[in-house]
Scaffold this motif. Structure first.
Motif, PDB file in Angstrom:
ATOM      1  N   ALA A  47      20.190  -6.506  29.894  1.00  0.00           N
ATOM      2  CA  ALA A  47      21.224  -5.573  30.360  1.00  0.00           C
ATOM      3  C   ALA A  47      20.664  -4.167  30.526  1.00  0.00           C
ATOM      4  N   ASP A  48      21.395  -3.358  31.277  1.00  0.00           N
ATOM      5  CA  ASP A  48      21.077  -1.939  31.367  1.00  0.00           C
ATOM      6  C   ASP A  48      21.565  -1.195  30.133  1.00  0.00           C
ATOM      7  N   GLY A  49      22.562  -1.763  29.447  1.00  0.00           N
ATOM      8  CA  GLY A  49      23.104  -1.153  28.239  1.00  0.00           C
ATOM      9  C   GLY A  49      24.020  -2.128  27.517  1.00  0.00           C
ATOM     10  N   THR A  50      24.244  -1.864  26.236  1.00  0.00           N
ATOM     11  CA  THR A  50      25.105  -2.712  25.408  1.00  0.00           C
ATOM     12  C   THR A  50      26.310  -1.911  24.934  1.00  0.00           C
ATOM     13  N   LEU A  51      27.496  -2.475  25.135  1.00  0.00           N
ATOM     14  CA  LEU A  51      28.747  -1.886  24.670  1.00  0.00           C
ATOM     15  C   LEU A  51      29.233  -2.715  23.483  1.00  0.00           C
ATOM     16  N   VAL A  52      29.412  -2.058  22.336  1.00  0.00           N
ATOM     17  CA  VAL A  52      29.864  -2.736  21.118  1.00  0.00           C
ATOM     18  C   VAL A  52      31.271  -2.237  20.804  1.00  0.00           C
ATOM     19  N   LEU A  53      32.242  -3.162  20.779  1.00  0.00           N
ATOM     20  CA  LEU A  53      33.627  -2.816  20.480  1.00  0.00           C
ATOM     21  C   LEU A  53      33.907  -3.025  18.997  1.00  0.00           C
ATOM     22  N   THR A  54      34.484  -2.004  18.368  1.00  0.00           N
ATOM     23  CA  THR A  54      34.791  -2.047  16.940  1.00  0.00           C
ATOM     24  C   THR A  54      36.208  -1.528  16.717  1.00  0.00           C
ATOM     25  N   TRP A  55      36.702  -1.667  15.495  1.00  0.00           N
ATOM     26  CA  TRP A  55      37.996  -1.091  15.115  1.00  0.00           C
ATOM     27  C   TRP A  55      37.833   0.344  14.646  1.00  0.00           C
ATOM     28  N   SER A  56      36.739   0.619  13.980  1.00  0.00           N
ATOM     29  CA  SER A  56      36.567   1.926  13.337  1.00  0.00           C
ATOM     30  C   SER A  56      35.886   2.919  14.270  1.00  0.00           C
ATOM     31  N   ARG A  57      36.021   4.201  13.931  1.00  0.00           N
ATOM     32  CA  ARG A  57      35.346   5.237  14.714  1.00  0.00           C
ATOM     33  C   ARG A  57      33.834   5.125  14.589  1.00  0.00           C
ATOM     34  N   THR A  58      33.369   4.808  13.425  1.00  0.00           N
ATOM     35  CA  THR A  58      31.937   4.634  13.223  1.00  0.00           C
ATOM     36  C   THR A  58      31.615   3.153  13.391  1.00  0.00           C
ATOM     37  N   PRO A  59      30.907   2.786  14.455  1.00  0.00           N
ATOM     38  CA  PRO A  59      30.631   1.369  14.683  1.00  0.00           C
ATOM     39  C   PRO A  59      29.899   0.741  13.510  1.00  0.00           C
ATOM     40  N   ARG A  60      30.319  -0.438  13.173  1.00  0.00           N
ATOM     41  CA  ARG A  60      29.647  -1.207  12.123  1.00  0.00           C
ATOM     42  C   ARG A  60      28.981  -2.403  12.782  1.00  0.00           C
TER      43      ARG A  60
END
Length: 127
Positions: A47-60
């Motif tokens: 990929a050109d980039g990775t998007l990580v979806l989380t619940w919190s503001r600070t990605p875990r």
């Protein structure tokens, strides 16, 4: 834009579902006989980039994804799906880093991921 996803987590399945709804090409999978970590590493590098979806503001990030992202020179962005400001921030990231092939992963519910991804990817599909 093309969406890459292993299709294992609820976010990954939502990304493939939304991409198909919007007519975006999809790729990336994790066959039963393939190790999930290997699939993540492949998708991060393809990929050109990775998007990580989380619940919190600070990605875990969990270990395999974090390791693959840190070992890659590709850009990544962690977003909290509850925070609507990330929709425009994600659009800005797509433009700034010229993301044409997007790897999507994370750990939030399927429905929350779909709502967020529809908002983000609809513009990329021309809608």
């Amino acid at each position: 834009m093309k969406i890459l996803s292993a299709g294992r987590t609820s976010v990954e399945r939502a990304a493939l579902s939304v991409a198909r709804e919007l007519g975006l090409p999809t790729e990336g999978r994790c066959p039963i006989n393939q190790d999930y970590h290997t699939a993540i590493e492949h998708n991060v590098s393809a990929a050109d980039g990775t998007l990580v979806l989380t619940w919190s503001r600070t990605p875990r990030f969990w270990v395999p994804t974090m390791h693959a992202i840190l070992c890659s020179s590709k850009p990544s962005m962690g977003v909290a799906v509850r925070d609507q400001q990330y929709i425009e921030a994600t659009h800005d990231w797509f433009r700034r880093d010229r993301i044409e092939v997007l790897h999507v992963t994370g750990h939030v519910s399927f429905s929350a991921a779909k709502v967020f991804l529809r908002a983000v990817l609809n513009d990329e599909a021309g809608g």
